[in-house]
Scaffold this motif. Structure first.
Motif, PDB file in Angstrom:
ATOM      1  N   VAL A  75     -18.685  47.498  16.854  1.00  0.00           N
ATOM      2  CA  VAL A  75     -18.148  46.868  15.616  1.00  0.00           C
ATOM      3  C   VAL A  75     -18.687  45.145  15.978  1.00  0.00           C
ATOM      4  O   VAL A  75     -18.924  44.783  15.003  1.00  0.00           O
ATOM      5  CB  VAL A  75     -16.707  46.930  15.661  1.00  0.00           C
ATOM      6  CG1 VAL A  75     -16.162  46.068  14.778  1.00  0.00           C
ATOM      7  CG2 VAL A  75     -16.237  48.520  15.531  1.00  0.00           C
ATOM      8  N   PHE A  76     -18.624  44.752  17.104  1.00  0.00           N
ATOM      9  CA  PHE A  76     -18.807  43.220  17.312  1.00  0.00           C
ATOM     10  C   PHE A  76     -20.053  42.999  16.970  1.00  0.00           C
ATOM     11  O   PHE A  76     -20.532  42.017  16.074  1.00  0.00           O
ATOM     12  CB  PHE A  76     -18.310  42.784  18.613  1.00  0.00           C
ATOM     13  CG  PHE A  76     -18.833  41.316  19.094  1.00  0.00           C
ATOM     14  CD1 PHE A  76     -18.080  40.350  18.953  1.00  0.00           C
ATOM     15  CD2 PHE A  76     -20.144  41.349  19.247  1.00  0.00           C
ATOM     16  CE1 PHE A  76     -18.341  39.058  19.132  1.00  0.00           C
ATOM     17  CE2 PHE A  76     -20.658  39.791  19.777  1.00  0.00           C
ATOM     18  CZ  PHE A  76     -19.618  38.701  19.501  1.00  0.00           C
ATOM     19  N   LEU A  77     -21.216  43.752  17.377  1.00  0.00           N
ATOM     20  CA  LEU A  77     -22.561  43.797  17.241  1.00  0.00           C
ATOM     21  C   LEU A  77     -22.628  43.725  15.657  1.00  0.00           C
ATOM     22  O   LEU A  77     -23.797  43.221  15.165  1.00  0.00           O
ATOM     23  CB  LEU A  77     -23.369  44.896  17.932  1.00  0.00           C
ATOM     24  CG  LEU A  77     -24.942  44.477  17.933  1.00  0.00           C
ATOM     25  CD1 LEU A  77     -25.325  43.344  18.273  1.00  0.00           C
ATOM     26  CD2 LEU A  77     -25.714  45.832  18.614  1.00  0.00           C
ATOM     27  N   PHE A  78     -22.334  44.806  14.994  1.00  0.00           N
ATOM     28  CA  PHE A  78     -22.767  44.762  13.444  1.00  0.00           C
ATOM     29  C   PHE A  78     -22.402  43.697  12.677  1.00  0.00           C
ATOM     30  O   PHE A  78     -22.966  43.220  11.826  1.00  0.00           O
ATOM     31  CB  PHE A  78     -21.964  46.069  12.939  1.00  0.00           C
ATOM     32  CG  PHE A  78     -22.158  46.548  11.592  1.00  0.00           C
ATOM     33  CD1 PHE A  78     -23.300  47.300  11.353  1.00  0.00           C
ATOM     34  CD2 PHE A  78     -21.544  46.034  10.653  1.00  0.00           C
ATOM     35  CE1 PHE A  78     -23.517  47.500   9.788  1.00  0.00           C
ATOM     36  CE2 PHE A  78     -21.881  46.343   9.116  1.00  0.00           C
ATOM     37  CZ  PHE A  78     -22.960  47.075   8.872  1.00  0.00           C
ATOM     38  N   TRP A  79     -21.020  43.152  13.112  1.00  0.00           N
ATOM     39  CA  TRP A  79     -20.612  41.898  12.238  1.00  0.00           C
ATOM     40  C   TRP A  79     -21.517  40.587  12.688  1.00  0.00           C
ATOM     41  O   TRP A  79     -21.956  39.961  11.946  1.00  0.00           O
ATOM     42  CB  TRP A  79     -19.347  41.473  12.915  1.00  0.00           C
ATOM     43  CG  TRP A  79     -18.426  40.487  11.917  1.00  0.00           C
ATOM     44  CD1 TRP A  79     -18.807  39.165  11.872  1.00  0.00           C
ATOM     45  CD2 TRP A  79     -17.575  40.657  10.913  1.00  0.00           C
ATOM     46  NE1 TRP A  79     -18.216  38.555  10.909  1.00  0.00           N
ATOM     47  CE2 TRP A  79     -17.158  39.658  10.143  1.00  0.00           C
ATOM     48  CE3 TRP A  79     -16.777  42.071  10.669  1.00  0.00           C
ATOM     49  CZ2 TRP A  79     -16.278  39.186   9.245  1.00  0.00           C
ATOM     50  CZ3 TRP A  79     -15.615  41.798   9.475  1.00  0.00           C
ATOM     51  CH2 TRP A  79     -15.630  40.633   9.081  1.00  0.00           C
ATOM     52  N   HIS A  80     -21.617  40.737  14.054  1.00  0.00           N
ATOM     53  CA  HIS A  80     -22.765  39.583  14.445  1.00  0.00           C
ATOM     54  C   HIS A  80     -23.951  39.507  13.911  1.00  0.00           C
ATOM     55  O   HIS A  80     -24.724  38.418  13.766  1.00  0.00           O
ATOM     56  CB  HIS A  80     -22.600  39.563  16.045  1.00  0.00           C
ATOM     57  CG  HIS A  80     -23.185  38.321  16.703  1.00  0.00           C
ATOM     58  ND1 HIS A  80     -24.672  37.924  16.952  1.00  0.00           N
ATOM     59  CD2 HIS A  80     -22.491  37.087  17.015  1.00  0.00           C
ATOM     60  CE1 HIS A  80     -24.571  36.802  17.440  1.00  0.00           C
ATOM     61  NE2 HIS A  80     -23.437  36.198  17.462  1.00  0.00           N
ATOM     62  N   LEU A  81     -24.694  40.550  13.520  1.00  0.00           N
ATOM     63  CA  LEU A  81     -25.922  40.662  12.914  1.00  0.00           C
ATOM     64  C   LEU A  81     -25.647  40.213  11.499  1.00  0.00           C
ATOM     65  O   LEU A  81     -24.969  41.031  10.649  1.00  0.00           O
ATOM     66  CB  LEU A  81     -26.519  41.882  12.766  1.00  0.00           C
ATOM     67  CG  LEU A  81     -26.995  42.315  14.424  1.00  0.00           C
ATOM     68  CD1 LEU A  81     -27.556  43.872  14.593  1.00  0.00           C
ATOM     69  CD2 LEU A  81     -27.959  41.407  14.979  1.00  0.00           C
ATOM     70  N   PHE A  82     -25.644  38.949  11.027  1.00  0.00           N
ATOM     71  CA  PHE A  82     -24.885  38.522   9.732  1.00  0.00           C
ATOM     72  C   PHE A  82     -25.720  38.836   8.650  1.00  0.00           C
ATOM     73  O   PHE A  82     -25.128  39.121   7.446  1.00  0.00           O
ATOM     74  CB  PHE A  82     -25.121  36.988   9.801  1.00  0.00           C
ATOM     75  CG  PHE A  82     -24.274  36.179  10.709  1.00  0.00           C
ATOM     76  CD1 PHE A  82     -23.044  36.679  11.191  1.00  0.00           C
ATOM     77  CD2 PHE A  82     -24.525  35.098  11.268  1.00  0.00           C
ATOM     78  CE1 PHE A  82     -22.146  36.121  12.100  1.00  0.00           C
ATOM     79  CE2 PHE A  82     -23.520  34.392  12.273  1.00  0.00           C
ATOM     80  CZ  PHE A  82     -22.564  34.922  12.533  1.00  0.00           C
TER      81      PHE A  82
END
Length: 312
Positions: free
Chosen positions: A156-163
């Motif tokens: 979840v964090f990685l998906f959001w962090h890839l803006f």
């Protein structure tokens, strides 16, 4: 120019209130006659909308005739005018003959009313500035929203962090381009359709836990906020909590006008988080087949319940 030196500003606002009262009563008392005069009596949906518009006009009348916060109420009339002109433009394209002429005449009248509303709003704003009061063009909004996603926290964090993933579920966001050094360029749509842009930077970041950002100087919309990621109780996935603070064009007035378009910022964020959950859990944004217009909140009033394929 202040109210005491511009008494016509209040008189104009009060006159608009009486106009809204008369129009609202007519639309509620004789919706079929109003539909016929407007050239839209051939549309069942249009006839059904006339009483709703009448109720909106009565709301404007109550606000303006009470005399409290008249500037705000004049701006709500402007928002209503914009909605009416959009509807009339569609009606004009779909009609011909006498009905087209009646729609054109009503459209011309609404254009004139819109000009008067804008003129009155301008004079009321100048009066407020002259009093030394707080400008209604400034205001800060704070909001919070949260949702639980079944996926693991690192995912979840990685998906959001890839803006560049953000526009896939943030309906008003056009694009996000990372420019290096923790900075990025954002382009979004405002409730009235005008694009707004800003540059932002990451202020703090804890992998799989926190992203905090703020906009840089020169932003069309000054904003800051954070997204927190935590393990959901009972191993149910990831809790995503968003906190935001930003300058809303028009302050509380802008929020009130945005609500008329179904575009209130707090509702936007909640809808965005629901789409975020759908994208991660199903791989796509799920919506009714009756919503071909997409995810614009103001267009959802046109949707109809989804039906099994083959049933029309």
């Amino acid at each position: 120019m202040t109210d005491q030196y511009d008494p016509n500003a209040k008189r104009l606002a009060r006159a608009l209130g009486w106009g809204s009262l008369g129009l609202g009563l007519a639309q509620l008392a004789a919706p079929r006659a109003v539909s016929r005069l407007s050239g839209v009596d051939d549309s069942v949906h249009a006839r059904a909308m006339v009483p709703l518009v009448g109720m909106r006009e009565l709301m404007h009348a109550a606000g303006l005739l009470r005399g409290r916060r008249p500037t705000s109420w004049v701006w709500t009339r402007v928002a209503g005018d914009a909605m009416d002109l959009t509807t009339l433009a569609q009606a004009l394209r779909n009609r011909d003959g006498q009905r087209r002429m009646r729609v054109a005449a009503v459209t011309a009248a609404v254009v004139g009313i819109t000009a008067l509303d804008l003129y009155t709003a301008y004079r009321m704003m100048k009066a407020e500035r002259g009093r030394g009061g707080k400008l209604i063009t400034k205001g800060t909004m704070r909001l919070r929203a949260a949702i639980t996603v079944r996926n693991p926290r690192p995912e979840v964090f990685l998906f959001w962090h890839l803006f560049d993933n953000l526009p896939s579920f943030m309906s008003h966001l056009e694009s996000v381009q990372e420019t290096g050094g923790g900075r990025s360029h954002w382009t979004a749509r405002s409730p009235i359709g005008r694009p707004v842009e800003w540059d932002a930077e990451i202020v703090a970041e804890i992998p799989d836990e926190l992203i905090t950002w703020r906009s840089l100087e020169g932003a069309d919309v000054t904003n800051s906020g954070s997204v927190r990621f935590a393990e959901a109780p009972g191993g149910r996935g990831t809790e995503v909590r968003v906190q935001m603070e930003f300058e809303l064009p028009g302050g509380k007035l802008g929020a009130a006008v945005a609500r008329l378009f179904g575009e209130h910022p707090e509702q936007q964020v909640r809808d965005d988080l629901r789409r975020f959950k759908q994208v991660l859990e199903t791989g796509e944004v799920v919506r009714s087949e009756g919503s071909p217009e997409g995810t614009y909140a103001r267009r959802q009033v046109r949707q109809r319940p989804a039906q099994p394929i083959g049933r029309r």
